[in-house]
Every structure is written in C-alpha cells, then in structure tokens.
Design a protein around this motif. Structure first.
Motif, PDB file in Angstrom:
ATOM      1  N   ILE A   1       4.172   5.041  -6.384  1.00  0.00           N
ATOM      2  CA  ILE A   1       4.451   3.529  -6.615  1.00  0.00           C
ATOM      3  C   ILE A   1       4.105   3.602  -7.997  1.00  0.00           C
ATOM      4  CG2 ILE A   1       4.104   1.051  -6.252  1.00  0.00           C
ATOM      5  CD1 ILE A   1       5.334   2.686  -3.888  1.00  0.00           C
TER       6      ILE A   1
ATOM      7  N   THR B   1       1.909  -2.267  -1.443  1.00  0.00           N
ATOM      8  CA  THR B   1       1.719  -1.196  -2.366  1.00  0.00           C
ATOM      9  C   THR B   1       1.242  -1.579  -3.899  1.00  0.00           C
ATOM     10  OG1 THR B   1       3.787  -0.726  -2.883  1.00  0.00           O
ATOM     11  CG2 THR B   1       2.943   0.324  -0.779  1.00  0.00           C
TER      12      THR B   1
ATOM     13  N   ASP C   1      -0.316   4.299  -6.318  1.00  0.00           N
ATOM     14  CA  ASP C   1      -0.459   4.519  -4.899  1.00  0.00           C
ATOM     15  C   ASP C   1       0.449   5.782  -4.618  1.00  0.00           C
ATOM     16  OD1 ASP C   1      -2.247   2.645  -3.941  1.00  0.00           O
ATOM     17  OD2 ASP C   1      -0.832   1.428  -3.034  1.00  0.00           O
TER      18      ASP C   1
ATOM     19  N   ILE D   1       2.147   7.346  -1.344  1.00  0.00           N
ATOM     20  CA  ILE D   1       2.307   6.654   0.203  1.00  0.00           C
ATOM     21  C   ILE D   1       3.374   7.430   0.895  1.00  0.00           C
ATOM     22  CG2 ILE D   1       1.797   4.258  -0.928  1.00  0.00           C
ATOM     23  CD1 ILE D   1       4.819   3.986  -0.167  1.00  0.00           C
TER      24      ILE D   1
ATOM     25  N   LEU E   1       5.324   0.337   4.540  1.00  0.00           N
ATOM     26  CA  LEU E   1       4.315   1.276   4.239  1.00  0.00           C
ATOM     27  C   LEU E   1       3.702   1.892   5.530  1.00  0.00           C
ATOM     28  CD1 LEU E   1       2.158   2.535   2.472  1.00  0.00           C
ATOM     29  CD2 LEU E   1       0.817   0.438   2.985  1.00  0.00           C
TER      30      LEU E   1
ATOM     31  N   VAL F   1      -1.327   5.145   3.118  1.00  0.00           N
ATOM     32  CA  VAL F   1      -1.588   5.406   1.788  1.00  0.00           C
ATOM     33  C   VAL F   1      -2.320   6.765   1.537  1.00  0.00           C
ATOM     34  CG1 VAL F   1      -3.036   4.666  -0.295  1.00  0.00           C
ATOM     35  CG2 VAL F   1      -2.076   3.170   1.521  1.00  0.00           C
TER      36      VAL F   1
ATOM     37  N   ARG G   1      -6.275  -0.608  -6.386  1.00  0.00           N
ATOM     38  CA  ARG G   1      -6.202  -1.268  -4.984  1.00  0.00           C
ATOM     39  C   ARG G   1      -7.447  -1.858  -4.481  1.00  0.00           C
ATOM     40  NH1 ARG G   1      -3.257  -1.205   0.008  1.00  0.00           N
ATOM     41  NH2 ARG G   1      -1.477  -0.178  -0.929  1.00  0.00           N
TER      42      ARG G   1
END
Length: 419
Positions: free
Chosen positions: A8, A31, A35, A37, A48, A51, A58
């Motif tokens: 991301i 997200t 990240d 993921i 999602l 993670v 986050r």
C-alpha cells in the motif's frame, strides 16, 4: 477473487489504501500507506485478509465496531480510525488541495481544523424490525446490512448514553418490515428525533409511540415522516447568542465546535459589510450571527427552516434588521441587479454546489464573499467561476467536521480588489 500480496503506497479519495500494480491501481479498505498485506482481489477492488508488515502509521482504532474481519466489517460510518493522526490530517487537507489544483486555483490551504471525538451532535441511524425488537446502527459500507452499535466514538456523549432509549423507540416505530432512518439531534432541553420510513402508521401505532416517548426523559420531540407525534418541549440550538427552534429534521451543522469555527470565519470576514445576503441560509447558522453587525437578507427554499430563522430574529433584542425570502436559488437565482445593494454575501449550498447562482455573483460588485461547502470538488468549480469574474481567494480553511470519514467542510473567503 484471487489472493495477492500487495504494498500500500497511498490513500485514495474515499480513504481506501491504494496498491500500484502492473494491472493498475487496487483499492483496499482498512489499510495504511506502508502496509504490506494479503488481500482478496477482484478487478480494482480488494478485501483485506491479513496485514503481513504493518505500517508505522497504523494505529489501534478507538471504536470496537471498526474493522475488516467478517464478523465485524465496520459499521460504515468511519473509514480511517486505523490511520495515525498526522497522516490522516495531511490526507484530509490534501482532498481540498487536490480539488483546487484540479481547477488551477493557486490558493494556500490552511492546516486542517480538527474536531474531537464525541462532539457530533447530529447523527442518522438506520433501523429495522427483527423478531427480537429493532436493530439500530449504521449501514455497512456499500451494503444495506445494518450493523448494531453499542457505542459511537464520533457521536456526543449524550447520544451515546441514550442509545438504549433510542433502540426502544426504534422498536416502537418499526411497525413495517422495511428499514428506516432515525435522525438524532442533540439539542436543549432534549434529543430531537425524526423518523423517515417507507411505511405508514395507524392511529394505535401513533398512540403507542407517544407513550413510549413520554417514558424517555432524554427525548424532547419525535416526528414521523414530517409529522410531529409528540413535542414535550421545543428543541433549542444556539446560533451565536440567538436561540433557534429548529424544524423537525431540518439541516444543522453536524458539530457545534465546527459550526463555531465556521461562524467566526464568516463573521470576521463580513463584519464591516452594512448589508449582507445569506444564500441557502437554513435556520440561520450564519444569518443570525451576522445580524449582530449587519442588515441581513436570508434566502432559503425550505419554508420551516426559514420560519424558524425569522421567529428567532424577531424575538432577539439588539440585532440589526433580518429579512427573509423563501426562494429556490437553483431555479431562480439572485440576479446581478438584485445583488447591487449588498456589501457582503455568504453561501452554503448542498453538495451539488451553486454553479448557476455563482455565475451571477461573479458578475456582481459585492466586495466580500464567504463560500462554505462540504464538497471540495464543487466548491473548487464555484471558486473558479468567481475568480474568472475578478475575485481573489483570501483564505481556504478545511474543517474536520466529519471525523474519520472522507468528507471535509471548507470555508473559502474571497474579496473583489478595488478598481
């Protein structure tokens, strides 16, 4: 749907994380930039799964109803509780910057004015009848599924404390099988409830609902599809020092703190204007504040809101004259000839903006204008028209009235340079 590993890189306009791939952008809710993921991908959207490497930006969401898992896929009200404040605030201010840049408007955008949790005074719940009573909550994002909520970190403490009572009243109202909306306004001396439903009430239903409201001391009024079923005491709001009785279901700013910031910006900009026009005035959020120093003419299409404004102005001593006019400014905008007598103007239209009206304002000679909007895109379009007409943007202030959502309030102040 296929499972893929994604990085991301940034946030999109709706708050979803964006992964850049050879096939194009993929949008993933819940997200954060940074990240790494695993996600279930279907075309340009993804859900999602896990993670793998969390971003340093986050954070733990403050609400128990916020999250991507199957059992708790979010209530649909908030999109960004999992993002660190600095990233979140830069992103929300960036929505305004991007909207202005898309119209080649070179204006400095101020730092986002933050609003605290538990300060939202106007909340719209979804409700539906079930075998165990009514379910009360919010629609999950992109779904008609209603997520039951036990608490809301955005809503005022008073609304949170009244959730059990609201659920009881929703059960009383839910005579049909269809879902309905229950708008809740935290006013004095009690909550103002407005139910909007696709079903009708029989007379026994009305009597039962009235009895249910009488048993709830936190509720001042309840209306059903615009009909006042019971009003124990008229709800009151303060616009500056003026007390207003808002009409059932009438529009008011969602946050009192945000409204105060907006009011200060508008009145500060227009305080030297002898006569001011307030377009899309509602119940007088700005008109009644401006009347402390200016003669104000308020224009609004909604009759009950305009009547509330007029009544409040008439019973408040010490204001300058306030006149009102019921007028649909989309169909019949103020013409240039009608704008000649004003030295200041404020407009706060719905999300669609005020393109037709602004075209006439741009050809006027009004020295100072305040433009308010909850949609930066249509605001930028309207500002472009005013700029082409000779106005200069003095300031642009984004206000986080809709906390943790993709919506942002904006106040833009303009002036016409002296010739």
């Amino acid at each position: 749907m296929s499972a893929r590993k994604l990085d991301i890189t940034r946030l999109g306009g709706q708050g979803d994380g964006i992964a850049e791939t050879p096939e194009g952008q993929i949008f993933v809710p819940f997200t954060v930039p940074g990240d790494v993921i695993n996600a279930g991908v279907e075309k340009s959207r993804a859900s999602l799964i896990a993670v793998l490497t969390p971003s340093p930006d986050r954070v733990t969401p403050p609400c128990p109803h916020f999250g991507p898992d199957e059992e708790n896929a979010g209530c649909g009200g908030c999109a960004l509780q999992h993002v660190a404040d600095t990233v979140y605030q830069d992103w929300k201010r960036g929505l305004v910057v991007a909207a202005l840049e898309s119209r080649n408007i070179a204006a400095e955008v101020a730092t986002l004015v933050s609003c605290e949790p538990h300060t939202r005074r106007r909340v719209v719940f979804a409700a539906r009848r079930t075998d165990k009573g009514a379910i009360l909550g919010f629609n999950r994002a992109q779904s008609h599924h209603i997520v039951h909520v036990e608490t809301c970190v955005v809503a005022s403490e008073r609304i949170n404390q009244a959730l059990p009572a609201l659920r009881r009243l929703a059960t009383a109202v839910a005579v049909g099988k269809e879902a309905f909306r229950l708008s809740v306004l935290d006013a004095a001396p009690g909550l103002d409830l407005a139910a909007e439903a696709p079903f009708k009430l029989a007379e026994p239903d009305r009597l039962r609902i009235i009895q249910a409201v009488r048993a709830e001391p936190t509720v001042a009024r309840l209306t059903f599809n615009g009909e006042i079923l019971i009003e124990k005491q008229p709800p009151e709001l303060e616009f500056g020092r003026v007390i207003v009785n808002p009409p059932p279901g009438g529009f008011v700013q969602a946050s009192k703190d945000a409204e105060q910031v907006m009011g200060d910006l508008v009145t500060g900009h227009l305080k030297k204007s002898k006569r001011v026009a307030d377009l899309f005035s509602g119940s007088g959020t700005f008109a009644l504040r401006l009347a402390e120093t200016s003669h104000v003419h308020a224009l609004e299409a909604d009759g009950p809101s305009l009547a509330a404004l007029d009544k409040a102005a008439r019973r408040t001593q010490g204001l300058k004259p306030v006149t009102v006019e019921k007028r649909d400014l989309f169909r019949r905008p103020l013409m240039v000839s009608e704008l000649k007598s004003y030295q200041g103007l404020v407009f706060d239209p719905p999300r669609a903006g005020a393109e037709v009206q602004v075209a006439d304002i741009a050809r006027s000679a009004i020295p100072r204008i305040a433009a308010i909007s909850c949609n930066p895109v249509t605001l930028a379009r309207d500002l472009e028209i005013l700029i082409k007409g000779g106005y200069r943007v003095v300031s642009v202030t984004p206000i986080d009235q809709f906390l943790w959502s993709s919506h942002v309030e904006v106040v833009a102040l303009l002036e016409r340079p002296k010739r």
